[in-house]
Design a protein around this motif. Sequence first.
Motif, PDB file in Angstrom:
ATOM      1  N   GLY A 191     -42.973  10.746  22.096  1.00 23.20           N
ATOM      2  CA  GLY A 191     -42.318  10.239  20.893  1.00 23.20           C
ATOM      3  C   GLY A 191     -42.484   8.743  20.657  1.00 23.20           C
ATOM      4  N   THR A 192     -43.045   8.022  21.634  1.00 24.40           N
ATOM      5  CA  THR A 192     -43.279   6.589  21.445  1.00 24.40           C
ATOM      6  C   THR A 192     -44.347   6.393  20.370  1.00 24.40           C
ATOM      7  N   VAL A 193     -44.157   5.354  19.548  1.00 25.64           N
ATOM      8  CA  VAL A 193     -45.129   4.993  18.519  1.00 25.64           C
ATOM      9  C   VAL A 193     -45.770   3.675  18.928  1.00 25.64           C
ATOM     10  N   GLY A 194     -47.091   3.672  19.004  1.00 30.26           N
ATOM     11  CA  GLY A 194     -47.839   2.474  19.394  1.00 30.26           C
ATOM     12  C   GLY A 194     -48.881   2.117  18.355  1.00 30.26           C
ATOM     13  N   MET A 195     -49.313   0.875  18.393  1.00 30.70           N
ATOM     14  CA  MET A 195     -50.351   0.405  17.468  1.00 30.70           C
ATOM     15  C   MET A 195     -51.732   0.659  18.070  1.00 30.70           C
ATOM     16  N   ALA A 196     -52.605   1.252  17.259  1.00 32.09           N
ATOM     17  CA  ALA A 196     -53.986   1.445  17.678  1.00 32.09           C
ATOM     18  C   ALA A 196     -54.727   0.118  17.504  1.00 32.09           C
ATOM     19  N   ARG A 197     -55.758  -0.068  18.325  1.00 28.64           N
ATOM     20  CA  ARG A 197     -56.542  -1.302  18.260  1.00 28.64           C
ATOM     21  C   ARG A 197     -57.933  -1.030  18.805  1.00 28.64           C
ATOM     22  N   SER A 198     -58.833  -1.999  18.633  1.00 21.19           N
ATOM     23  CA  SER A 198     -60.152  -1.903  19.250  1.00 21.19           C
ATOM     24  C   SER A 198     -60.034  -2.474  20.668  1.00 21.19           C
ATOM     25  N   GLN A 199     -61.131  -2.859  21.269  1.00 20.39           N
ATOM     26  CA  GLN A 199     -61.062  -3.380  22.639  1.00 20.39           C
ATOM     27  C   GLN A 199     -60.282  -4.680  22.735  1.00 20.39           C
ATOM     28  N   SER A 200     -60.278  -5.471  21.674  1.00 18.56           N
ATOM     29  CA  SER A 200     -59.513  -6.718  21.682  1.00 18.56           C
ATOM     30  C   SER A 200     -58.024  -6.417  21.571  1.00 18.56           C
ATOM     31  N   PRO A 201     -57.204  -6.956  22.465  1.00 17.95           N
ATOM     32  CA  PRO A 201     -55.757  -6.726  22.379  1.00 17.95           C
ATOM     33  C   PRO A 201     -55.157  -7.243  21.073  1.00 17.95           C
ATOM     34  N   ASP A 202     -55.831  -8.186  20.418  1.00 17.69           N
ATOM     35  CA  ASP A 202     -55.310  -8.803  19.199  1.00 17.69           C
ATOM     36  C   ASP A 202     -55.993  -8.248  17.948  1.00 17.69           C
ATOM     37  N   SER A 203     -56.256  -6.940  17.933  1.00 21.54           N
ATOM     38  CA  SER A 203     -56.983  -6.339  16.812  1.00 21.54           C
ATOM     39  C   SER A 203     -56.201  -5.246  16.091  1.00 21.54           C
ATOM     40  N   ALA A 204     -54.926  -5.034  16.425  1.00 24.45           N
ATOM     41  CA  ALA A 204     -54.138  -4.027  15.713  1.00 24.45           C
ATOM     42  C   ALA A 204     -53.973  -4.462  14.262  1.00 24.45           C
ATOM     43  N   ASN A 205     -53.976  -3.482  13.352  1.00 28.88           N
ATOM     44  CA  ASN A 205     -53.879  -3.814  11.937  1.00 28.88           C
ATOM     45  C   ASN A 205     -52.951  -2.850  11.209  1.00 28.88           C
ATOM     46  N   SER A 206     -53.407  -1.622  10.962  1.00 32.09           N
ATOM     47  CA  SER A 206     -52.595  -0.665  10.213  1.00 32.09           C
ATOM     48  C   SER A 206     -52.446   0.674  10.933  1.00 32.09           C
ATOM     49  N   GLN A 207     -53.369   0.985  11.829  1.00 34.93           N
ATOM     50  CA  GLN A 207     -53.347   2.286  12.484  1.00 34.93           C
ATOM     51  C   GLN A 207     -52.314   2.338  13.605  1.00 34.93           C
ATOM     52  N   PHE A 208     -51.694   3.512  13.742  1.00 38.55           N
ATOM     53  CA  PHE A 208     -50.722   3.718  14.808  1.00 38.55           C
ATOM     54  C   PHE A 208     -50.842   5.140  15.335  1.00 38.55           C
TER      55      PHE A 208
END
Length: 182
Positions: free
Chosen positions: A111-128
């Motif tokens: 049930g946890t919701v997390g942010m999807a990202r590419s390999q860079s930890p600072d690349s989350a944008n809209s996907q979860f």
Amino acid sequence: MRNLVLVAALGAASPALATGLDIEVAGEANGTVHIDLFEDVAPNHVKQITDLAKEGAYDGVVFHRVINGFMAQTGDVEFGKMGGDMRMAGRGGSSKPDLKAEFSDKSFQRGTVGMARSQSPDSANSQFFIMFAPAGHLDGQYTVVGEVTEGMDVVDAIKRGSGRNGEVTGKPDMMTKVTVTD
């Protein structure tokens, strides 16, 4: 008295953030999922998600990657709209800037919701993504933004993908409407 004034001033200066999302899901799964958002854990990510939801950016976006026993991923507002080229779903984001990671000690549980990202930890944008089961290997690697508090049965019914990457083929389930709740 000085501390009390400082607290009152800080409280007045901070913007009020939403506390959750209601996601209406259609397809193999039908129903509403309620997510409580963790403004105190990931304020920048929560603001971006709620801003996108208020703009209607998530409406009509598919669950493009769904891995049985792991998670369901959605939120590609650029390429993941129903009726678009699903081969591109999962490769896009939004017109907003990518976010700096807001890692926490919150654990990835069912049930946890997390942010999807590419390999860079600072690349989350809209996907979860929403977890079907615990995944401790994600702890401290991805930003936790909330948890499902109602409708986990709807999440469990989302159409599964195939292969190692969980790509959903045919007609994927989608978020028909995403509403910010107080």
